[in-house]
Each structure stands twice: as C-alpha cells, then as structure tokens.
Design an enzyme around this catalytic site. Structure first.
Site: not given
Ligand code: NAD
Ligand code: MG
Length: 425
Positions: A137, A194, A281, A338
């Site tokens: 990665s 989530h 969202e 305003s």
């Molecule tokens: P992201 O897309 O930013 O990051 C995901 C990570 O997983 C990356 O490092 C990616 O390289 C890795 N990845 C992708 N496919 C993969 C695979 N097949 N095997 C292993 N690793 C893999 O994700 P995120 O937005 O941080 O979301 C993560 C969780 O947090 C989710 O459940 C999301 O719903 C939740 N969440 C996100 C936010 C947000 O602001 N982004 C807010 C609240 C909750």
């Molecule tokens: Mg949210």
C-alpha cells in the site's frame, strides 16, 4: 430498542441551567448503569416525542441590545424550561475514561480519511496503536513516517485487542471475511465508524466479541485538525454486542482517544446511525449542499456574471457562513449577516426549496434508506464496476465551479496549503 413510556423530570444541564429531561429508558438496560450520571436522561429519540416543542433554545434566544462586534450574547434566561428538552443520552470528556485503553492494543484497519485521523489521534493520546494495510500500500510509508507501527491487515487484526475497521464501506465485508474474522479472538472488540455493514448484515461477527461503533460526525481530516487544535468532532456511540460487559466503557474511552468526547458523544444504535448518517449526507450535507451550490453558481453564470464572482458568492462563502452556524446556531449567522440578508433568507429560502415538495422528496430519500433500496443500489453499483459513480465524478471534476475554484484558491496567499488536515482551521 427501548420504546417504553417514561417520566419527564426536572434536572439541570451541565451549566446548571434548568431543563426538562425525559428519564427512564436508559435505566432499564443493565449494562448502562455504570454510565448513569445524576442528570441522565434517556435514549431513543425519533418516534418517542412526536410533539416536541416547536422552538429550540437557539431559535427563541433573544439578541441582546448590545451588539458588540464578534460577541454573541444569547439571553439564556429568556429560554423557558419547557423549551429546553434534551432527548439524547450524551457523554462528555468527564464521562469517558481513556485509561480503560491502558494495556489495550488498537489496530486501525485502513489509512484513509478516518483511518489516519484515528491512528494519529490515538497515538498522540498515548495509546498503543498500529495500522493494518495491504502489503505494498502506498500509505505504508506515510503511516510509518508519521511514527506509526504498520502491519498487514491479518497481522494487525491478530495483534489488536480492539480492531477498528476504517476501509471503505463497500470493501469491508470482503476484507473482514478474508483478513479479519480468522484473526479475531474471543473478548476482542470489533469497531466501526459507520453502521452500514452491520445493519445491512454484510458482516456478521461471532457472538464472543464486542461490536461497537464510534462514528465521528465529521470528515476524517477534521477529526485530525480539530484534535490538534484541542477540540474534537462529536461522535455517536452504539453497542451491537457487549460480549465482555466492558463494551461501553472501552468504546467511550476510544471516543476520548480520538478527541470526540471533547465535542460530545451521543448514544444511538447501529440502525439509527446508519439511517441518519446516510440521510444527512444525501439530503443535506453532500447531496443537498453540492446541488444547491452548483445550481446557484450556474444561475449566476448563465445570467452573465463572472464565474469568479459566482464561485465566491455561492461556494467559497458557504464555509464562512457555516462556521458561524457551527459556533452559535442559525442565530449566530443571522446576528453577523445584515438584516437585508436575513430578510432575504426568509423570503427566498422557501422559494428555492418549496417546503411541501422538498419535505416530500426528503421523506422519499429516507424511505429508500430505511427499506434498504439505497444500500442495494450501492452494493450493485460496486459489483458493476461503478460506471455511474465514475462518470458522475469525472463530470463534476470538469464543472466550471470546480475549475474556477481551483484557480482562485491557488492564487490565495495561503494557496499552497492543500493539506486537508488543516481545512477546518
Ligand atoms: P477512505 O476511502 O478515506 O479510506 C479507506 C482506506 O481503505 C484507504 O486507506 C484505502 O486504501 C483502504 N482500502 C480500500 N480498499 C481496500 C481493500 N480492498 N483492502 C484494504 N484496504 C483498502 O475511507 P473513509 O472515508 O475514511 O471511511 C472509513 C469508514 O469511516 C467508513 O466506514 C465510513 O463510512 C466511515 N466514516 C467516514 C467519514 C469520512 O469523513 N470520510 C465520516 C464518518 C464515518
Ligand atoms: Mg456522516
């Protein structure tokens, strides 16, 4: 989930202001007893108090006569007791003891938006953290350079007593089955940010592990930036399985570790978090706001105004306005803008978003989420190679509001700062 009748009793809020608070529901759940503080309160929200008082404290708060610049004096005495109803069970920093994480190994799976923020915040909070990534990665180096231990996902899942899954929702089930499930031990805690995969039964954990959620109500980069600034993003907590009996205190300690407890942690269920998060969202935060800004931008440009002006007006200023609402509610924004702007808000807001029609459409969005229609579409979209998703993303990237915005931001004095971890500063 508890849906019982409850009494409403008088109590004081944190600052000692009098409030009417419903009590009862939370008390009947035995594992909650450790977290019942004097003033606490109840759990389930929607469906329970259909006739909530129409005005919130902020709506009813009066401006003081003295309008000193930058100072918002809400006359809290003007809020009647009846209006101040707190419906949710809330935890704050004093309720979340990070020491419960002493001796616990925390594996953060994924290093994206949430992953990097949780890992770095927990490390800075003194926790024993590692990051689980795919071999090769590109984030491996980034995480190591940030001072974090990095392992492959199976190794991290095995190492961790607490395993927080922060890879994309749509790949979680595969990653879980292949790399995590075989490495879970009885008494471990599986965590989510989530509820999608638990609620829609894409992941079914064994009965002998705790299953909890700490879901920050904000983007991951903001989870990091606010933590660094001594603040935090409020979180939701949910416990799906409490195999050890310690799930609540550990999850609350985790919320403290990422800074969320500084903003407040609200208790909910996986189902409610999933449904409200998807709704928020789609209807408001991402779907609603982006569509609103885009249509506003296009309307001005099509009428012959400069795209730069349209960008400043409909897009750049959005954050500046939202910052005020975030700090002091709509009242704070109305205080700072305003009276002309406020009059326009009342006259034209409902014209742009017709009340009945918009409400009907929002309800339809919510129904699709509750019925699993949206989840089914999203799972199918991923199985079909994301053709719709990718086309939309490419189309948006070419939109003038994005290209003009990029140019304007580049030329701002701070234009070289593209670090999203400082976006909320
Ligand atoms: P992201 O897309 O930013 O990051 C995901 C990570 O997983 C990356 O490092 C990616 O390289 C890795 N990845 C992708 N496919 C993969 C695979 N097949 N095997 C292993 N690793 C893999 O994700 P995120 O937005 O941080 O979301 C993560 C969780 O947090 C989710 O459940 C999301 O719903 C939740 N969440 C996100 C936010 C947000 O602001 N982004 C807010 C609240 C909750
Ligand atoms: Mg949210």
């Amino acid at each position: 989930q508890l849906r019982q009748e409850r009494a409403v009793t008088e109590a004081g809020d944190r600052e000692g202001r009098p409030c009417k608070m419903p009590v009862g529901a939370a008390i009947s759940r035995p594992q909650d007893s450790a977290f019942l503080f004097g003033r606490i309160i109840s759990a389930p929200t929607r469906r329970v108090f259909p006739q909530r008082e129409s005005q919130s404290p902020c709506q009813s708060a009066k401006r003081t006569e003295d309008r000193s610049p930058g100072v918002l004096n809400l006359n809290l005495n003007a809020i009647s007791k009846k209006e101040c109803i707190i419906m949710a069970k809330m935890y704050y920093a004093k309720d979340c003891d990070i020491n419960y994480l002493n001796g616990k190994k925390i594996a953060i799976i994924g290093y994206g938006s949430q992953g990097h923020a949780h890992a770095l915040n927990l490390k800075d909070s003194g926790c024993d953290v590692c990051v689980g990534l795919r071999a090769g990665s590109k984030n491996w180096k980034n995480a190591e350079e940030a001072g974090l231990k990095v392992m492959t996902i199976p190794e991290a899942a095995k190492w961790g007593d607490i395993v927080m899954i922060l890879v994309n929702d749509e790949v979680q089930a595969d990653v879980y089955k292949r790399d995590i499930a075989p490495n879970l031990e009885a008494g471990n805690m599986l965590m989510f940010a989530h509820g999608f995969n638990i609620h829609f039964k894409q992941i079914v954990p064994p009965a002998d592990v705790d299953v909890t959620m700490i879901a920050p109500k904000g983007p991951g980069h903001t989870v990091r930036s606010t933590y660094v600034n001594g603040k935090g993003v409020p979180c939701l907590i949910a416990v799906e399985q409490n195999a050890t009996g310690d799930a609540y205190k550990l999850a609350l300690a985790y919320a403290a570790g990422i800074g969320g407890a500084r903003g407040g942690v609200m208790e909910t269920t996986f189902q409610d978090e999933t449904e409200t998060d998807l709704f928020g969202e789609q209807a408001v935060l991402c779907g609603g706001v982006v569509e609103l800004m885009k249509l506003g931008f296009e309307t001005l440009v099509e009428a012959g105004y400069e795209p730069e002006n349209a960008y400043f007006e409909c897009i750049h200023e959005m954050k500046l306005i939202i910052d005020l609402i975030n700090k002091g509610g709509v009242a704070a924004m109305n205080y700072s803008i305003s009276d002309t702007a406020e009059f326009g808000e009342y006259v034209s807001g409902p014209r742009v978003l017709p009340y009945e029609e918009t409400k009907k459409n929002m309800k339809a969005v919510l129904t699709d989420i509750q019925d699993g229609v949206f989840a089914g579409k999203w799972i199918a979209e991923n199985k079909n190679g994301r053709t719709f998703f990718n086309a939309k993303r490419a189309q948006l990237a070419k939109h003038q509001m994005e290209t003009v915005g990029a140019e304007l931001r580049k030329n701002m004095l701070w234009g070289d700062d593209t670090d999203l971890d400082t976006a909320s500063n």
